[in-house]
Design an enzyme around this catalytic site. Structure first.
Site, PDB file in Angstrom:
ATOM      1  CG  ASP A   1      -9.463  -0.428   4.998  1.00  0.00           C
ATOM      2  OD1 ASP A   1      -9.189  -0.824   3.802  1.00  0.00           O
ATOM      3  OD2 ASP A   1      -8.733  -0.391   5.907  1.00  0.00           O
TER       4      ASP A   1
ATOM      5  CE  LYS B   1      -3.610  -2.329   2.323  1.00  0.00           C
ATOM      6  NZ  LYS B   1      -4.395  -2.854   3.360  1.00  0.00           N
TER       7      LYS B   1
ATOM      8  CD  GLN C   1      -3.399  -4.111   6.792  1.00  0.00           C
ATOM      9  OE1 GLN C   1      -3.829  -3.007   5.830  1.00  0.00           O
ATOM     10  NE2 GLN C   1      -3.486  -5.447   6.260  1.00  0.00           N
TER      11      GLN C   1
END
Ligand code: GUN
Length: 282
Positions: free
Chosen positions: A117, A50, A94
């Site tokens: 997200d 990412k 995460q």
């Protein structure tokens, strides 16, 4: 005739190129904060990707590697700071988090307009109400890969295997929004093959290698394999790729299918978050 392989890497690359081109001409760059707690090796690989993607796209990126034993209070404090930073448009924590941290509480503390997200209850709720601001990247990847085949989703029988909040449920909702007839199968489904065999579109996100065999797939179906499992040092999906490709019409490989496309969708979401920030700051 064997299935056509859907080349997720190639499609993702062209999306990333397009983003890079757009960002190049922007005065203010999209800003993404990546927060990683502890040292889960798989998470580290994902966060590295990412970070690499966002830098290559020309984004401004801040990465936080936090100690495994960070307190919930300190983590929430960081998320609140990132929520307030004008140069940060997207905040990603995460998962999974270490056991002592409440994942729901932490995820829910991200401002909805910075939730790249798409995991907060507001983002998921808006998806349910067909008023989406940010859809989860993996679900968006699955839909885009289906559409890349040229097959129309409307009116098709779509079966989603898996019911997680971050993949299965949002993918099912997005297929429904596109007028598919949607069935969701899961670990307690009896005679799963009965359902999967009727699927024109089959999305599998169960996290079980070789769950879907050739006998479970309708001839000509579009098969999207979201699974990433490590078996004997090799990455495999949830679908028995070699056999299923003999009957499917289209199929995604693992690796090289949903994974790279999900990364591209996260970059798109960050770009969108920057646009949203203008709306929210008015
Ligand atoms: N862990 C595994 N996949 C994801 C993802 O898409 N987002 C976050 N935040 N954590 C993950």
């Amino acid at each position: 005739m064997p299935a056509k392989i859907i080349d997720g890497s190639k499609i993702a690359k062209s999306i990333l190129e397009e983003i890079k081109h757009k960002v190049k001409n922007m005065k203010q760059k999209p800003g993404l904060a990546l927060v990683m707690v502890g040292s889960n090796p798989a998470s580290e690989v994902y966060v590295n990707f990412k970070e690499k993607d966002s830098k290559e796209a020309g984004f401004y990126c801040e990465r936080y590697n936090l100690k495994e034993d960070i307190s919930e209070m300190d983590l929430l404090k960081l998320v609140t700071e990132l929520n307030q930073k004008p140069e940060i448009h997207g905040v990603l924590v995460q998962l999974p988090l270490p056991k002592h941290l409440d994942e729901k509480l932490v995820t829910n503390s991200i401002l909805p307009q910075k939730d790249v997200d798409g995991f907060t209850p507001l983002s998921l709720g808006r998806l349910l109400c067909e008023d989406t601001i940010m859809a989860p990247a993996t679900a968006r990847a699955a839909i885009n890969l289906i559409e890349s085949t040229g097959i129309k989703i409307e009116g098709k029988n779509a079966v989603v295997v898996g019911r997680s909040n971050i993949v299965g449920k949002p993918t099912a909702l997005m297929l429904l929004e596109k007028n598919a007839t949607v069935t969701v199968c899961h670990s307690k489904t009896k005679n799963m093959a009965e359902f999967t065999k009727k699927a024109d579109i089959l999305v599998v996100a169960a996290g079980r290698p070789n769950l879907i065999t050739k006998e479970m797939v309708k001839e000509g179906a579009v098969v999207i394999d979201v699974g990433i499992n490590r078996v004997g040092g090799k990455l495999v999906g949830d679908v028995d790729f070699e056999k299923v490709k003999e009957v499917a019409g289209f199929i995604t490989p693992v690796p090289g299918g949903v994974g790279p496309m999900t990364r591209a969708m996260l970059m798109e979401n960050t770009l969108k978050a920057m646009e949203l920030s203008k709306k929210f700051s008015k």
